[in-house]
Enzyme design. Structure first.
Site, PDB file in Angstrom:
ATOM      1  N   THR A 174     -40.177  40.469  42.732  1.00 50.65           N
ATOM      2  CA  THR A 174     -40.459  40.976  41.390  1.00 50.65           C
ATOM      3  C   THR A 174     -41.041  39.863  40.522  1.00 50.65           C
ATOM      4  OG1 THR A 174     -38.705  42.607  41.601  1.00 50.65           O
ATOM      5  CG2 THR A 174     -39.443  42.109  39.364  1.00 50.65           C
ATOM      6  N   ASN A 175     -40.474  38.659  40.647  1.00 52.49           N
ATOM      7  CA  ASN A 175     -40.946  37.535  39.838  1.00 52.49           C
ATOM      8  C   ASN A 175     -42.388  37.172  40.147  1.00 52.49           C
ATOM      9  OD1 ASN A 175     -38.840  35.926  38.014  1.00 52.49           O
ATOM     10  ND2 ASN A 175     -37.774  37.054  39.618  1.00 52.49           N
ATOM     11  N   HIS A 178     -41.692  45.703  53.231  1.00 53.95           N
ATOM     12  CA  HIS A 178     -40.889  45.250  52.086  1.00 53.95           C
ATOM     13  C   HIS A 178     -41.695  44.166  51.352  1.00 53.95           C
ATOM     14  CE1 HIS A 178     -36.705  43.595  50.668  1.00 53.95           C
ATOM     15  NE2 HIS A 178     -37.210  44.428  49.794  1.00 53.95           N
ATOM     16  N   ASP A 221     -41.938  45.747  45.318  1.00 62.95           N
ATOM     17  CA  ASP A 221     -40.904  45.819  46.361  1.00 62.95           C
ATOM     18  C   ASP A 221     -41.396  46.383  47.690  1.00 62.95           C
ATOM     19  OD1 ASP A 221     -38.076  45.296  46.897  1.00 62.95           O
ATOM     20  OD2 ASP A 221     -37.846  47.455  47.095  1.00 62.95           O
ATOM     21  N   LYS A 230     -35.602  52.520  50.014  1.00 60.87           N
ATOM     22  CA  LYS A 230     -35.483  51.863  51.316  1.00 60.87           C
ATOM     23  C   LYS A 230     -35.371  52.874  52.464  1.00 60.87           C
ATOM     24  CE  LYS A 230     -36.053  47.876  49.566  1.00 60.87           C
ATOM     25  NZ  LYS A 230     -35.251  47.266  48.591  1.00 60.87           N
ATOM     26  N   SER A 276     -34.520  40.512  50.201  1.00 59.67           N
ATOM     27  CA  SER A 276     -33.960  40.991  48.941  1.00 59.67           C
ATOM     28  C   SER A 276     -33.488  39.823  48.085  1.00 59.67           C
ATOM     29  CB  SER A 276     -32.786  41.921  49.227  1.00 59.67           C
ATOM     30  OG  SER A 276     -33.224  43.002  50.010  1.00 59.67           O
ATOM     31  N   ALA A 277     -33.768  39.912  46.788  1.00 61.11           N
ATOM     32  CA  ALA A 277     -33.358  38.892  45.809  1.00 61.11           C
ATOM     33  C   ALA A 277     -33.921  37.500  46.131  1.00 61.11           C
ATOM     34  CB  ALA A 277     -31.844  38.853  45.660  1.00 61.11           C
ATOM     35  N   CYS A 278     -35.164  37.456  46.649  1.00 55.02           N
ATOM     36  CA  CYS A 278     -35.801  36.172  46.954  1.00 55.02           C
ATOM     37  C   CYS A 278     -37.138  36.001  46.235  1.00 55.02           C
ATOM     38  CB  CYS A 278     -35.981  36.008  48.456  1.00 55.02           C
ATOM     39  SG  CYS A 278     -34.416  35.720  49.296  1.00 55.02           S
ATOM     40  N   SER A 291     -26.683  42.974  39.415  1.00 50.08           N
ATOM     41  CA  SER A 291     -26.947  43.943  38.343  1.00 50.08           C
ATOM     42  C   SER A 291     -28.465  44.146  38.244  1.00 50.08           C
ATOM     43  CB  SER A 291     -26.367  43.457  37.022  1.00 50.08           C
ATOM     44  OG  SER A 291     -26.784  42.142  36.740  1.00 50.08           O
ATOM     45  N   ARG A 292     -28.875  45.340  37.828  1.00 49.41           N
ATOM     46  CA  ARG A 292     -30.295  45.703  37.934  1.00 49.41           C
ATOM     47  C   ARG A 292     -30.798  46.454  36.705  1.00 49.41           C
ATOM     48  NH1 ARG A 292     -33.121  44.723  43.201  1.00 49.41           N
ATOM     49  NH2 ARG A 292     -31.508  43.670  44.367  1.00 49.41           N
ATOM     50  N   GLY A 313     -43.906  30.670  37.285  1.00 51.60           N
ATOM     51  CA  GLY A 313     -45.333  30.589  36.918  1.00 51.60           C
ATOM     52  C   GLY A 313     -46.075  29.470  37.633  1.00 51.60           C
ATOM     53  N   GLU A 314     -45.337  28.433  38.033  1.00 51.72           N
ATOM     54  CA  GLU A 314     -45.978  27.317  38.749  1.00 51.72           C
ATOM     55  C   GLU A 314     -46.393  27.729  40.162  1.00 51.72           C
ATOM     56  OE1 GLU A 314     -46.816  25.011  36.970  1.00 51.72           O
ATOM     57  OE2 GLU A 314     -45.331  24.819  35.358  1.00 51.72           O
ATOM     58  N   TYR A 340     -25.055  53.952  44.613  1.00 56.01           N
ATOM     59  CA  TYR A 340     -25.791  52.777  44.161  1.00 56.01           C
ATOM     60  C   TYR A 340     -27.212  52.628  44.728  1.00 56.01           C
ATOM     61  CZ  TYR A 340     -26.902  48.293  42.391  1.00 56.01           C
ATOM     62  OH  TYR A 340     -27.530  47.298  41.711  1.00 56.01           O
ATOM     63  N   ARG A 362     -26.376  47.506  48.385  1.00 50.30           N
ATOM     64  CA  ARG A 362     -26.557  48.215  49.647  1.00 50.30           C
ATOM     65  C   ARG A 362     -25.455  47.815  50.615  1.00 50.30           C
ATOM     66  NH1 ARG A 362     -29.998  46.179  52.243  1.00 50.30           N
ATOM     67  NH2 ARG A 362     -30.818  44.608  50.816  1.00 50.30           N
TER      68      ARG A 362
HETATM   69  P1  GTP Z   1     -35.131  42.738  45.529  1.00 47.40           P
HETATM   70  O1  GTP Z   1     -35.372  43.619  44.364  1.00 47.40           O
HETATM   71  O2  GTP Z   1     -33.685  42.642  45.884  1.00 47.40           O
HETATM   72  O3  GTP Z   1     -35.950  43.086  46.728  1.00 47.40           O
HETATM   73  O4  GTP Z   1     -35.455  41.199  45.045  1.00 47.40           O
HETATM   74  P2  GTP Z   1     -36.814  40.406  44.758  1.00 47.40           P
HETATM   75  O5  GTP Z   1     -37.363  39.854  46.031  1.00 47.40           O
HETATM   76  O6  GTP Z   1     -37.725  41.211  43.926  1.00 47.40           O
HETATM   77  O7  GTP Z   1     -36.280  39.138  43.919  1.00 47.40           O
HETATM   78  P3  GTP Z   1     -36.460  38.739  42.375  1.00 47.40           P
HETATM   79  O8  GTP Z   1     -37.881  38.477  42.006  1.00 47.40           O
HETATM   80  O9  GTP Z   1     -35.724  39.725  41.555  1.00 47.40           O
HETATM   81  O10 GTP Z   1     -35.699  37.338  42.339  1.00 47.40           O
HETATM   82  C1  GTP Z   1     -34.354  37.202  42.704  1.00 47.40           C
HETATM   83  C2  GTP Z   1     -33.794  35.921  42.186  1.00 47.40           C
HETATM   84  O11 GTP Z   1     -34.575  34.789  42.610  1.00 47.40           O
HETATM   85  C3  GTP Z   1     -33.761  35.861  40.656  1.00 47.40           C
HETATM   86  O12 GTP Z   1     -32.524  35.351  40.226  1.00 47.40           O
HETATM   87  C4  GTP Z   1     -34.885  34.924  40.305  1.00 47.40           C
HETATM   88  O13 GTP Z   1     -34.645  34.244  39.105  1.00 47.40           O
HETATM   89  C5  GTP Z   1     -34.949  33.980  41.508  1.00 47.40           C
HETATM   90  N1  GTP Z   1     -36.333  33.473  41.704  1.00 47.40           N
HETATM   91  C6  GTP Z   1     -37.464  34.200  41.751  1.00 47.40           C
HETATM   92  N2  GTP Z   1     -38.568  33.422  41.898  1.00 47.40           N
HETATM   93  C7  GTP Z   1     -38.118  32.147  41.955  1.00 47.40           C
HETATM   94  C8  GTP Z   1     -38.767  30.867  42.108  1.00 47.40           C
HETATM   95  O14 GTP Z   1     -39.983  30.740  42.219  1.00 47.40           O
HETATM   96  N3  GTP Z   1     -37.959  29.763  42.139  1.00 47.40           N
HETATM   97  C9  GTP Z   1     -36.590  29.873  42.036  1.00 47.40           C
HETATM   98  N4  GTP Z   1     -35.881  28.737  42.082  1.00 47.40           N
HETATM   99  N5  GTP Z   1     -35.946  31.047  41.882  1.00 47.40           N
HETATM  100  C10 GTP Z   1     -36.693  32.173  41.846  1.00 47.40           C
HETATM  101  C1  SPV Z   2     -33.256  45.268  47.858  1.00 44.94           C
HETATM  102  O1  SPV Z   2     -32.060  45.081  48.110  1.00 44.94           O
HETATM  103  O2  SPV Z   2     -34.174  44.830  48.585  1.00 44.94           O
HETATM  104  C2  SPV Z   2     -33.625  46.013  46.635  1.00 44.94           C
HETATM  105  C3  SPV Z   2     -32.577  46.717  45.915  1.00 44.94           C
HETATM  106  O3  SPV Z   2     -34.794  46.080  46.285  1.00 44.94           O
HETATM  107  S1  SPV Z   2     -32.131  48.231  46.664  1.00 44.94           S
HETATM  108  O4  SPV Z   2     -32.834  49.292  45.965  1.00 44.94           O
HETATM  109  O5  SPV Z   2     -30.681  48.376  46.473  1.00 44.94           O
HETATM  110  O6  SPV Z   2     -32.499  48.220  48.049  1.00 44.94           O
HETATM  111 MN    MN Z   3     -36.154  44.954  47.786  1.00 43.20          MN
END
Ligand code: GTP
Ligand code: SPV
Ligand code: MN
Length: 608
Positions: free
Chosen positions: A272-273, A245, A292, A224, A267-269, A385-386, A513-514, A215, A75
């Site tokens: 999804t996990n 979000h 998301d 978004k 984002s990326a925090c 990458s996604r 998982g913890e 993208y 983005r």
């Molecule tokens: P967006 O799709 O961008 O909104 O991201 P998201 O919030 O869904 O993040 P996602 O679950 O894809 O995790 C992003 C990164 O954080 C990945 O590289 C994961 O491996 C890492 N991550 C997720 N959960 C944990 C955790 O509990 N501990 C640690 N150390 N890293 C984590």
């Molecule tokens: C984010 O950046 O929070 C995402 C990926 O989930 S995007 O669809 O590019 O917004």
């Molecule tokens: Mn997101």
């Protein structure tokens, strides 16, 4: 391919589409009906054109691989605009331009922009088609990649048009890569116009126009742009709704008791996990409603209910592994699209973290041959990458995703960010308003999901900084209004977590998982379990005894570090929050300032 507008019975939609055809002069128009045959044909076409590569059907049936332009991988927040009539209504955290001026600029770019291309018209529903909380959009795009992704991420086709009827409301969402083709000119692998990228929301007229980028969040306009930027405005106006979000998960205890929890992380925090994790605690199970975005609404029973407006995951690939997120891996075993990962010699995909070692040979996301031991592993895949995967293929999809179109009742809301220091593993807010303060002061180290310098700390209120369609401080007020709209005791409890505390470069908490141990504690708090917390100036923290740590080998000193409030560090945090809040001037709700003052007073008292 159909070249026919007869599927469109909605008068406003037909007029809008015709206008775009006249302006953009595409070669063909294709209205998506959402059928299996249609998506098969589209995927084939994209393979023929070289946009997609079909992955090894034995390893990944019906899966496709694609590479973006190396400059179009995330983005672009600098190019994202909220064009309300008044700049004040966009607020200090959004880029703004006068809507008339912006439209003029965009129309100049849009003129003839689809020459030589097909215009896809995509009727889509955010939320179950016809659901009470669901809303309809129509995306116009000249990117086949976008059409194929929208088909996974949203509900697309004739069913949606049926619900729309002749006079129903929809959000018009225009997208073009702005890369017209002259006759005989070969389509470049990833069309975009890096110099002219604009992702624009018009909150008053509820329109979206996005040009120049192909993208993810820039181009899949249901995500978004609609489900957050436009939907925040719709939710404020509706009064009893929120567009967030947030992931939505169900968690079932060994005794069979189920709770629903939503969580907002930048984002990326880790959304999804967490949303589909395998609990390390025996007998506990997490099921996913969404990973998301959550749309929430107060129901007649006074409780807040949540739906996932999407139907797929657009997930971060790096870090996804058998250990960290096996359920995401299962979800993208078939019917998935992979963007900017590495390609293996046997027609499969690879990304950082998938296995300990990269494959011996591969092709990088930039299309370069790569050899282990010779080339740099960093070249293999882009950090953002996604994978795009169908939520129905997820082994732990919650039954409510399919069966509860009006949502699931939310018991807890979690906020969190990526913080190497200061912020403890988990704590509970004192009440709703204090919870809103926690949301408003979420801060995180920058990740690869948006362009910019990695690692620097930035405030990201409610994990919504790039996604709020109006003045962020007015959005705080909207959150603060909820206790007056229902019995406050019926509102979800609010928590804050941080999986990312580090020392000497190593994570202090094992995560993944913890994290089920933290969710179990949160449920203890919801259920009012005695002696489950200590009161501190920042809220309620678990005692070491109240966290279920059975079977977990983690040094006691480390636990102490992540379960202690550093009063001095928090006092300086308060100063930073105050400074951050000050940019909102008179829009900042006084209730929020009062919460911050009270926090500071409690910290000062603890110091004496
Ligand atoms: P967006 O799709 O961008 O909104 O991201 P998201 O919030 O869904 O993040 P996602 O679950 O894809 O995790 C992003 C990164 O954080 C990945 O590289 C994961 O491996 C890492 N991550 C997720 N959960 C944990 C955790 O509990 N501990 C640690 N150390 N890293 C984590
Ligand atoms: C984010 O950046 O929070 C995402 C990926 O989930 S995007 O669809 O590019 O917004
Ligand atoms: Mn997101």
């Amino acid at each position: 391919m159909v070249n026919d507008l007869s599927l469109i019975k909605n008068k406003k939609a037909l007029a809008w589409i015709k206008e775009q055809i006249a302006l953009c002069t595409p070669d063909k128009v294709h209205v998506m009906d959402g059928s299996i045959e249609e998506i098969r044909e589209l995927n084939e076409l994209l393979v023929k054109k070289g946009t997609f590569l079909r992955l090894n059907p034995e390893k990944r049936p019906n899966c496709f691989y694609t590479r973006t332009n190396p400059g179009d991988t995330a983005r672009v927040e600098a190019a994202t605009f909220i064009c309300s009539k008044k700049q004040e209504d966009a607020g200090p955290t959004n880029n703004w331009m006068d809507p008339t001026q912006m439209k003029k600029k965009l129309h100049a770019l849009m003129k003839g922009c689809m020459k030589g291309r097909t215009m896809y018209v995509i009727p889509f529903s955010m939320g179950p088609t016809g659901g009470k909380i669901s809303r309809i959009g129509i995306e116009i795009t000249d990117s086949g990649f976008v059409a194929a992704n929208m088909r996974i991420m949203t509900r697309v086709g004739t069913e949606v048009l049926k619900v729309l009827g002749t006079d129903g409301e929809f959000v018009p969402a225009f997208h073009s890569v702005i890369s017209p083709l002259e006759p005989g000119q070969k389509d470049i692998p990833w069309p975009c116009d890096l110099k002219n990228r604009y992702i624009v929301q018009f909150p008053e007229t509820r329109e979206i126009i996005s040009v120049g980028s192909g993208y993810g969040g820039n181009s899949l306009l249901g995500k978004k742009c609609f489900a957050l930027r436009i939907a925040t405005v719709l939710s404020r106006d509706e009064g009893r709704s929120l567009a967030e979000h947030m992931l939505v998960l169900g968690i079932t205890s060994p005794e069979g008791k189920k709770h629903y929890i939503t969580a907002a992380f930048p984002s990326a925090c880790g959304k999804t996990n967490l949303a589909m994790m395998n609990c390390s605690l025996p007998g506990w199970k997490v099921t996913v409603v969404g990973d998301d975005i959550a749309w929430m609404k107060l129901n007649k029973d006074g409780r807040l209910y949540a739906i996932n407006p999407e139907s797929g995951f657009f997930g971060v690939a790096p870090g996804t592994s058998e250990e960290s997120n096996p359920n995401a891996l299962r979800t993208c075993e078939k019917d998935a699209i992979f963007t900017n990962v590495a390609l293996t010699t046997d027609g499969d995909v690879w990304w950082k973290g998938l296995t300990d070692q990269p494959p011996a040979n591969a092709i990088t996301w930039k299309g370069k041959k790569w050899t282990r031991g010779v080339d740099d592993p960093k070249e293999l895949c882009h950090p953002n990458s996604r994978f795009t995967a169908d939520i129905s293929n997820c082994p732990v999809v919650d039954p409510a995703y399919h069966n509860a179109p009006d949502g699931v009742p939310v018991d807890a809301i979690i906020f969190g960010g990526r913080r190497e220091s200061v912020v403890p593993l988990v704590f509970q807010s004192r009440d709703w308003n204090h919870g809103v303060l926690l949301g408003s002061s979420v801060a995180s180290e920058r990740t690869a999901a948006a362009e910019g310098k990695m690692g620097e700390l930035r405030f990201d209120p409610f994990a919504m900084l790039p996604f709020c369609g109006y003045n962020m401080a007015d959005y705080f007020s909207h959150w603060l209004s909820f206790p007056s709209k229902t019995d406050p005791a019926k509102l979800p409890k609010i928590f804050h977590v941080n999986w990312f505390r580090k020392e000497n470069g190593k994570f202090l908490w094992p995560g993944y998982g913890e994290n089920s141990r933290v969710l179990k504690w949160i449920i203890d708090r919801i259920e009012g379990k005695e002696n489950s917390a200590v009161e501190t100036p920042i809220g309620y923290l678990p005692t070491i005894e109240s966290l279920d740590l059975s079977g977990l080998d983690i040094p006691k000193e480390d636990l102490k570090k992540i379960l202690t409030v550093d009063v001095d560090a928090y006092l300086s945090e308060v100063q930073k929050i105050r400074e951050y809040h000050s940019q909102f001037g008179s829009h900042l709700p006084s209730k929020l300032s009062a919460e911050l003052d009270a926090l500071e007073a409690r910290l000062k008292q603890a110091k004496n």
